[in-house]
Design a protein around this motif. Structure first.
Motif, PDB file in Angstrom:
ATOM      1  N   PRO A 155      57.982  43.962  -8.793  1.00 38.36           N
ATOM      2  CA  PRO A 155      58.174  42.525  -8.567  1.00 38.36           C
ATOM      3  C   PRO A 155      56.871  41.937  -8.028  1.00 38.36           C
ATOM      4  CG  PRO A 155      59.964  43.804  -7.595  1.00 38.36           C
ATOM      5  CD  PRO A 155      58.884  44.781  -7.971  1.00 38.36           C
ATOM      6  N   MET A 156      56.464  40.837  -8.613  1.00 37.44           N
ATOM      7  CA  MET A 156      55.145  40.293  -8.253  1.00 37.44           C
ATOM      8  C   MET A 156      55.224  38.802  -7.961  1.00 37.44           C
ATOM      9  SD  MET A 156      51.925  40.801  -7.751  1.00 37.44           S
ATOM     10  CE  MET A 156      52.074  42.564  -8.002  1.00 37.44           C
TER      11      MET A 156
ATOM     12  N   GLU B  90      45.014  46.743  -2.218  1.00 31.65           N
ATOM     13  CA  GLU B  90      44.615  46.632  -0.812  1.00 31.65           C
ATOM     14  C   GLU B  90      43.109  46.807  -0.653  1.00 31.65           C
ATOM     15  OE1 GLU B  90      46.600  49.472   1.603  1.00 31.65           O
ATOM     16  OE2 GLU B  90      46.444  48.239   3.407  1.00 31.65           O
ATOM     17  N   GLU B  91      42.524  47.590  -1.588  1.00 26.38           N
ATOM     18  CA  GLU B  91      41.085  47.858  -1.513  1.00 26.38           C
ATOM     19  C   GLU B  91      40.247  46.595  -1.691  1.00 26.38           C
ATOM     20  OE1 GLU B  91      43.148  48.801  -3.825  1.00 26.38           O
ATOM     21  OE2 GLU B  91      42.308  48.479  -5.825  1.00 26.38           O
ATOM     22  N   LYS B  92      40.867  45.508  -2.114  1.00 29.64           N
ATOM     23  CA  LYS B  92      40.127  44.257  -2.261  1.00 29.64           C
ATOM     24  C   LYS B  92      39.987  43.530  -0.921  1.00 29.64           C
ATOM     25  CE  LYS B  92      39.461  44.777  -6.562  1.00 29.64           C
ATOM     26  NZ  LYS B  92      38.104  45.145  -6.989  1.00 29.64           N
ATOM     27  N   GLY B  93      40.561  44.089   0.108  1.00 27.02           N
ATOM     28  CA  GLY B  93      40.378  43.498   1.431  1.00 27.02           C
ATOM     29  C   GLY B  93      41.222  42.264   1.687  1.00 27.02           C
ATOM     30  N   THR B  94      42.253  42.064   0.877  1.00 28.21           N
ATOM     31  CA  THR B  94      43.055  40.847   1.009  1.00 28.21           C
ATOM     32  C   THR B  94      44.114  40.952   2.104  1.00 28.21           C
ATOM     33  OG1 THR B  94      44.431  41.752  -0.730  1.00 28.21           O
ATOM     34  CG2 THR B  94      42.785  40.149  -1.388  1.00 28.21           C
ATOM     35  N   LYS B  95      44.424  42.150   2.542  1.00 32.39           N
ATOM     36  CA  LYS B  95      45.492  42.404   3.515  1.00 32.39           C
ATOM     37  C   LYS B  95      46.800  41.724   3.118  1.00 32.39           C
ATOM     38  CE  LYS B  95      42.348  42.928   7.376  1.00 32.39           C
ATOM     39  NZ  LYS B  95      41.867  42.287   8.593  1.00 32.39           N
ATOM     40  N   PRO B  96      47.377  42.146   2.009  1.00 31.84           N
ATOM     41  CA  PRO B  96      48.619  41.517   1.555  1.00 31.84           C
ATOM     42  C   PRO B  96      49.781  41.738   2.523  1.00 31.84           C
ATOM     43  CG  PRO B  96      48.065  43.421   0.187  1.00 31.84           C
ATOM     44  CD  PRO B  96      46.919  43.210   1.107  1.00 31.84           C
ATOM     45  N   SER B  97      50.740  40.812   2.527  1.00 34.78           N
ATOM     46  CA  SER B  97      51.893  40.908   3.424  1.00 34.78           C
ATOM     47  C   SER B  97      53.121  41.469   2.730  1.00 34.78           C
ATOM     48  CB  SER B  97      52.253  39.532   3.971  1.00 34.78           C
ATOM     49  OG  SER B  97      51.164  38.998   4.656  1.00 34.78           O
ATOM     50  N   ILE B  98      52.944  41.991   1.538  1.00 32.31           N
ATOM     51  CA  ILE B  98      54.095  42.589   0.864  1.00 32.31           C
ATOM     52  C   ILE B  98      53.932  44.098   0.843  1.00 32.31           C
ATOM     53  CG2 ILE B  98      55.466  42.678  -1.246  1.00 32.31           C
ATOM     54  CD1 ILE B  98      55.082  39.823  -1.590  1.00 32.31           C
ATOM     55  N   PHE B  99      54.934  44.764   1.393  1.00 36.35           N
ATOM     56  CA  PHE B  99      54.939  46.218   1.471  1.00 36.35           C
ATOM     57  C   PHE B  99      55.838  46.747   0.368  1.00 36.35           C
ATOM     58  CE2 PHE B  99      53.138  46.698   5.811  1.00 36.35           C
ATOM     59  CZ  PHE B  99      53.188  45.378   6.217  1.00 36.35           C
ATOM     60  N   TYR B 100      55.280  47.524  -0.537  1.00 32.14           N
ATOM     61  CA  TYR B 100      56.096  48.120  -1.594  1.00 32.14           C
ATOM     62  C   TYR B 100      56.526  49.507  -1.130  1.00 32.14           C
ATOM     63  CZ  TYR B 100      54.702  44.262  -4.650  1.00 32.14           C
ATOM     64  OH  TYR B 100      54.515  43.019  -5.200  1.00 32.14           O
ATOM     65  N   LEU B 101      57.807  49.637  -0.787  1.00 30.81           N
ATOM     66  CA  LEU B 101      58.319  50.918  -0.284  1.00 30.81           C
ATOM     67  C   LEU B 101      58.484  51.873  -1.452  1.00 30.81           C
ATOM     68  CD1 LEU B 101      61.057  49.572   2.160  1.00 30.81           C
ATOM     69  CD2 LEU B 101      58.619  49.946   2.592  1.00 30.81           C
ATOM     70  N   THR B 102      57.979  53.083  -1.278  1.00 28.31           N
ATOM     71  CA  THR B 102      58.030  54.027  -2.403  1.00 28.31           C
ATOM     72  C   THR B 102      58.956  55.190  -2.101  1.00 28.31           C
ATOM     73  OG1 THR B 102      56.107  55.149  -1.533  1.00 28.31           O
ATOM     74  CG2 THR B 102      55.710  53.475  -3.201  1.00 28.31           C
TER      75      THR B 102
ATOM     76  N   ILE C 152      59.480  45.434  -0.362  1.00 28.76           N
ATOM     77  CA  ILE C 152      60.213  45.560  -1.622  1.00 28.76           C
ATOM     78  C   ILE C 152      60.371  47.046  -1.910  1.00 28.76           C
ATOM     79  CG2 ILE C 152      60.239  45.036  -4.085  1.00 28.76           C
ATOM     80  CD1 ILE C 152      58.490  42.606  -3.522  1.00 28.76           C
ATOM     81  N   ASP C 153      61.620  47.473  -1.919  1.00 32.58           N
ATOM     82  CA  ASP C 153      61.899  48.893  -2.137  1.00 32.58           C
ATOM     83  C   ASP C 153      61.911  49.139  -3.643  1.00 32.58           C
ATOM     84  OD1 ASP C 153      62.915  51.426  -2.324  1.00 32.58           O
ATOM     85  OD2 ASP C 153      64.212  51.184  -0.550  1.00 32.58           O
ATOM     86  N   ILE C 154      60.817  49.677  -4.170  1.00 37.80           N
ATOM     87  CA  ILE C 154      60.765  49.791  -5.635  1.00 37.80           C
ATOM     88  C   ILE C 154      61.663  50.908  -6.157  1.00 37.80           C
ATOM     89  CG2 ILE C 154      58.636  48.570  -6.190  1.00 37.80           C
ATOM     90  CD1 ILE C 154      57.090  51.018  -6.022  1.00 37.80           C
ATOM     91  N   ASP C 155      62.157  51.763  -5.257  1.00 35.35           N
ATOM     92  CA  ASP C 155      63.159  52.734  -5.707  1.00 35.35           C
ATOM     93  C   ASP C 155      64.502  52.057  -5.962  1.00 35.35           C
ATOM     94  OD1 ASP C 155      61.517  54.831  -5.783  1.00 35.35           O
ATOM     95  OD2 ASP C 155      61.996  55.575  -3.772  1.00 35.35           O
ATOM     96  N   ARG C 156      64.705  50.932  -5.290  1.00 34.74           N
ATOM     97  CA  ARG C 156      65.979  50.237  -5.470  1.00 34.74           C
ATOM     98  C   ARG C 156      65.928  49.205  -6.580  1.00 34.74           C
ATOM     99  NH1 ARG C 156      68.605  48.553   0.280  1.00 34.74           N
ATOM    100  NH2 ARG C 156      68.840  50.638   1.176  1.00 34.74           N
ATOM    101  N   CYS C 157      64.745  48.733  -6.886  1.00 33.46           N
ATOM    102  CA  CYS C 157      64.631  47.660  -7.881  1.00 33.46           C
ATOM    103  C   CYS C 157      65.009  48.179  -9.265  1.00 33.46           C
ATOM    104  CB  CYS C 157      63.203  47.113  -7.905  1.00 33.46           C
ATOM    105  SG  CYS C 157      62.929  45.873  -9.177  1.00 33.46           S
ATOM    106  N   THR C 158      65.931  47.471  -9.910  1.00 34.36           N
ATOM    107  CA  THR C 158      66.345  47.873 -11.256  1.00 34.36           C
ATOM    108  C   THR C 158      65.764  46.945 -12.314  1.00 34.36           C
ATOM    109  OG1 THR C 158      68.330  46.521 -11.074  1.00 34.36           O
ATOM    110  CG2 THR C 158      68.528  48.837 -10.426  1.00 34.36           C
ATOM    111  N   GLY C 159      64.905  46.045 -11.897  1.00 39.24           N
ATOM    112  CA  GLY C 159      64.284  45.142 -12.862  1.00 39.24           C
ATOM    113  C   GLY C 159      65.272  44.163 -13.461  1.00 39.24           C
TER     114      GLY C 159
END
Ligand code: SF4
Ligand code: SF4
Lengths: 396, 205
Positions: B61-62, B193-205, B7-14
């Protein structure tokens, strides 16, 4: 044995009131089942409430009662409580397990699928471990009582109490594992620490002894089973020591959370001590202090002390749940909106809570009646047999 | 093979288009949102922090992060939530006993939601894809990456809908997939990520 206990328990006011309250609870459950858990004040964030608090308290009482009954046969300093072990186990373990089980059932959205605990068991789930431990408590409680009965009737050697007592004692210590439902969750920093197992153990002992004090004061008053005020006060002191441990945990958590002022625990503790949860926190704090004062007081007020101590444990569990659930890790605004409001149960929840406890009391009253009659007719009142006598002539 | 999302958060306009697309596609009951757009900024949604002209606002986006090491799966006592071979964490309504332990276990508060009552809908007819599993009362539900679409080789509804192409989907194990390409050379964060869950969603900054 005096006249009181010979009378049928069913005609006593306490029994009738509790039975009626249990029926009210049943009505609340039916309403909840037909309309769904929307009848509670739970929500996406405060997803657990009064029912889970009840579950925690009564699993604790069961564990603590196992510790109490078994230590009478394991430790010399507790041997004076041997005559009380049977009734303590029946009420504290067997009735409590039934009560705790009901609390879990009413919390479930789909209680009819409860069989999946066995059919679909996920062994990595701490909740499944809890399920096993609860069943273990029931089984050990039943074996403990039946062994006691046999010893009392002379069918078994008094030495046979040792093995089951040891098992009961270890099972009681396993209440630390019930804390894992909370302590193992990385999502919940307030719970995710090693003090929880210790706190759960202390709470279990306090709650169990408080219940036993109330039970034995009542039995003493009715003349069914005398217990000297010394013995009651000693139980009060032991409960007090463990309540003090809880006080240390509460103070420790508050200081650790507030000292740095930032981090994951700080907002939770601020919320609790000085924010939306403050009223609940200070009620808890005052209850703990009041419980300690009453339990350690010289005069014979242990019943009041026990009641206050039980309430303190209730508040400890209440705040353990709501402080963490009201303060999750992600609290950015969005839809549905997150709100940091404190949790207060709905009338249906309160009705069910009181109903389930009343049902537990009904069970206990019937059990006490059966035991009293049983001791009178079968077992006799001669306590000279020493070991394992469940009889009634404890030298008060 | 492991599905992931960038998810490219620079592109997200909400704009909430993906949230609505998800709601319609999966015929979500009233009050249930599998996909929400959080605001990092002020105290309410869509509000910035700071004082004019120094305002700051960012959208996040969550939805379920489809963790590689999902605490919800470990917690569920009856195996009603589990991870598929392709990494998608799904929810089996028929098995769920409604204990809500998974909601307690998930660090991404709010992605798991409970049907507190019999599902009710905004309009009198079902919306979205007919292949969507019917919703049930008193069970937990959450984003399943539109498995009914993914299993047919389609992309999840939110991906297709995003007008700013802020969401990218694909197999993270395949270096040529759209999602791998989108991440390449970009900096990204994974939430909690520090919770060790290894999420599969990458938030591009
Ligand atoms: S984000 Fe939450 S619900 Fe989704 S897989 Fe991770 S722990 Fe489970
Ligand atoms: S609510 Fe359903 S999915 Fe969640 S832990 Fe309980 S049984 Fe499993």
């Amino acid at each position: 044995m005096n006249q009181n206990t010979d009378k049928q328990v069913y005609s006593k006011p306490l029994f009738i009131i509790c039975a009626l309250l249990a029926v009210v609870g049943l009505v609340c459950w039916v309403m909840q089942l037909t309309k769904g858990l929307q009848m509670t004040n739970l929500n996406t964030y405060n997803t657990w409430g009064l029912y889970i608090i009840g579950f925690m308290i009564f699993t604790g009482i069961a564990a603590g009662s196992l510790l109490f009954s078994s230590s009478a046969f394991l430790f010399n300093s507790m041997a004076e409580y041997k005559p009380y072990a049977a009734i303590a186990t029946i009420v504290g373990v067997i009735c409590s397990v039934a009560t705790a089980g009901l609390f879990i059932m009413v919390d479930m959205g789909n209680p009819l699928r409860a069989w999946r605990f066995i059919a679909g068991a996920n062994v990595s789930s701490p909740m499944f471990w809890d399920f096993l431990i609860i069943i273990l408590y029931l089984i050990i409680g039943i074996i403990f009582v039946s062994t006691l009965m046999k010893v009392a009737k002379g069918q078994k050697d008094s030495k046979s109490m040792y093995g089951i007592s040891l098992a009961a004692f270890i099972a009681g210590l396993l209440v630390t594992i019930t804390s894992f439902v909370f302590a193992l969750q990385v999502a919940r920093p307030l719970w995710n620490n090693p003090v929880q197992p210790i706190s759960f153990l202390a709470a279990a002992i306090v709650a169990a002894l408080a219940l036993q004090i109330i039970l034995f004061s009542a039995l003493n008053k009715s003349g069914a089973m005398p217990m000297s005020s010394d013995k009651l006060a000693k139980l009060g002191k032991i409960a007090g020591i463990f309540l003090f441990v809880e006080l240390l945990v509460v103070i420790g958590e508050a200081i650790v959370g507030m000292y740095s002022g930032s981090g994951e625990e700080a907002p939770i503790i601020y919320w609790l001590v000085a924010g939306e949860g403050a009223v609940y926190f200070w009620v808890e704090f005052i209850a703990i202090i009041a419980g300690l004062v009453l339990l350690f007081k010289k005069t014979d007020t242990s019943v009041t002390g026990a009641g206050v101590a039980l309430f303190a444990i209730f508040m400890i569990k209440y705040n353990l749940l709501q402080a963490q659930l009201s303060n999750p890790l992600l609290i950015y605004p969005g839809s549905p909106a997150y709100s940091s409001n404190a949790y207060f149960p709905s009338l249906i929840e309160i009705g069910l809570f009181i109903g389930i406890i009343s049902f537990g009391v009904v069970l206990a009253l019937i059990a006490v009646q059966k035991i009293s009659l049983g001791t009178k007719t079968n077992v006799g009142v001669n306590s000279n047999q020493s070991h394992g006598n469940i009889g009634v002539e404890a030298k008060a | 093979m492991r599905y992931a999302m960038a998810i490219d958060i620079d592109r997200c306009t909400g704009c909430d288009a993906c949230a609505v697309a998800c709601k319609v596609e999966n015929n979500l009951p009233n009050d249930i949102w599998w996909n929400r757009i959080l605001t990092i900024g002020g105290k309410t949604a869509n509000s910035p922090k700071g004082t004019f002209p120094n305002l700051q606002m960012q959208f996040l986006p969550m939805n379920c992060q489809h963790c590689e090491n999902p605490p919800c799966v470990k917690a569920c006592p009856v195996g009603a939530t589990y991870k598929r071979e392709d990494g998608i964490v799904i929810q089996d309504y028929d098995k769920c006993i409604g204990c809500r332990y998974c909601m307690v276990a998930c660090p991404y508060s709010g992605v798991r939601q409970f049907n507190w009552k019999k599902p009710e809908y905004a309009i009198g007819m079902a919306m979205g894809d007919a292949a969507v599993t019917p919703h049930q009362s008193d069970v937990v539900e959450k984003c399943n990456l539109c498995i009914h679409r993914v299993d047919q080789g389609l992309k999840p509804a939110c991906i297709e809908t995003c007008p700013n192409r802020a969401r990218i989907f694909g197999d993270i194990d395949d270096p040529n997939s759209e999602v791998s390409q989108a991440i390449k050379g970009r900096s990204y964060v994974k939430i909690l990520e520090e919770k060790g869950t290894k999420p599969s969603i990458f938030y591009l900054t």
